[in-house]
Write an enzyme that holds these catalytic residues in place. Structure first.
Site: not given
Ligand code: PAF
Length: 284
Positions: A37, A151, A186
Site C-alpha cells: 500500500h 489483485d 497482503s
C-alpha cells in the site's frame, strides 16, 4: 494529515484542493497497511499535488463465509503509516455513510473480467468492489487512482468501469510488492501461522517455475499451469481454487503462450486465502 470520517468533510477537503489547482492522487484501501500500500501512496505522492487514501473494510465485497469479521483493523497504525509517506487526507467512513439504510443501488459489470476466476469463486465480490470504488471515486474526485497488480482482476474490472461510465480518472496499475522470499504482500498474510507462511512461498516459486519452463521452450498453457499446480502441491497442505493462464486484457484463457499472458493463482494456506499472479513473457 487530515483524517475525515464524514463524506461532507472529505468533499470539503478535496474541493478546496481543487480550487487551489492541486491534482489529487487516490489510493483506496481496506487498511492493515503494508509496504505494498505504501508504495502506491509514495507513487501517488510523486505524481500528484495532493494524496488522499481511504480506509474502509467494505462489507459488500465479502461473501457470507468469508473473513469480513476477522479482517485486520487498526486505524491508528494505518494513520501513522500514511502520514509517514506524506498522505494529505485519510478518509475512513463509517459503514452507515457508505451504505445508508435502504441503499439499493450497486455497480454491476458483466463479462469474463468479473465472471471468471475470483468472480466465479467469490460470487458478488466484484459487485461490492465496483460499487465501493465508484462511490469513493464520486466522493474523492481524484485525477488518478492507484491499484496494486496483485489483485489483477480487480484492476481490470475497475479500469473497465471507469471506461464504461466515462469517469474522468486515470487508473494506475502498480507492480506487486513482495517479501524477500517472494510472497506477495497482503493484509491477509498476518493470518498465516509459521508453517502456512513458509508453505505460501510456493505460489511465487510456482509462477517463477512456469516462467522458467516458458523460457526453456514450453509454450502450452496447460503444461505451464501444471508446473504451477505441482509446485503448490509439492509444498504440502494447500487447497487450490484455481491456476489459470489468460489473456492480459480480456482475461480469456489462452492455449499457447506465444504473447505475454497472465498466470493467476488462488489457494488456501491454513485457512487463509491468497492470490498472486505473474505476467508470463516469452523470450524476445
Ligand atoms: O483492494 C482492496 O483493498 C479493496 O478491494 C478496495 C479496492 C479498497 C475496495 O474495497
Amino acid at each position: 494529515m487530515t483524517t475525515a470520517h464524514a463524506i461532507a468533510d472529505t468533499r470539503h477537503f478535496v474541493r478546496a484542493a481543487r480550487q487551489q489547482g492541486r491534482r489529487i492522487g487516490f489510493v483506496p484501501t481496506m487498511g492493515a497497511l503494508h509496504q505494498g500500500h505504501l508504495s502506491l501512496m509514495e507513487r501517488a505522492r510523486r505524481e500528484n499535488d495532493a494524496v488522499a487514501i481511504s480506509v474502509f473494510v467494505n462489507p459488500t465485497q465479502f461473501g457470507p463465509a468469508e473473513d469480513f469479521d476477522a479482517y485486520p483493523r487498526d486505524l491508528d497504525r494505518d494513520a501513522a503509516l500514511a502520514e509517514g509517506v506524506g498522505v494529505d487526507l485519510l478518509f475512513a467512513p463509517r459503514a452507515a455513510a457508505m451504505y445508508p439504510d435502504g441503499a439499493t443501488t450497486y455497480v454491476d459489470q458483466a463479462g469474463p473480467i468479473v465472471e471468471t476466476l475470483e468472480g466465479a469463486h467469490r460470487p458478488g465480490h466484484f459487485r461490492g468492489v465496483l460499487t465501493v470504488c465508484g462511490k469513493l471515486f464520486h466522493i474523492v474526485e481524484p485525477d488518478r487512482a492507484y491499484f496494486g497488480q496483485k489483485d489483477y482482476q480487480q484492476v481490470a474490472a475497475v479500469a473497465q468501469m471507469v471506461r464504461d461510465l466515462a469517469l474522468p480518472i486515470a487508473i494506475v496499475p502498480c507492480p506487486i510488492v513482495r517479501e524477500p522470499d517472494g510472497l506477495a504482500m497482503s493484509s491477509r498474510n498476518q493470518h498465516l501461522d509459521a508453517d502456512a507462511r513458509q508453505q505460501a512461498t510456493c505460489i511465487h516459486r510456482g509462477l517463477q517455475a512456469a516462467q522458467a519452463c516458458l523460457d526453456a521452450g514450453v509454450s502450452s498453457a496447460a503444461a505451464l499451469a501444471d508446473v504451477v499446480r505441482q509446485t503448490l502441491l509439492d509444498a504440502g497442505h494447500c487447497t487450490i481454487d484455481y491456476v489459470a493462464i489468460v489473456h492480459p486484457q480480456t482475461l480469456a484463457p489462452v492455449d499457447t503462450v506465444a504473447e505475454p499472458a497472465v498466470a493467476l493463482v488462488a489457494a488456501h494456506f491454513g485457512g487463509t486465502r491468497l492470490i498472486d499472479n505473474h505476467l508470463l513473457t516469452p523470450k524476445g
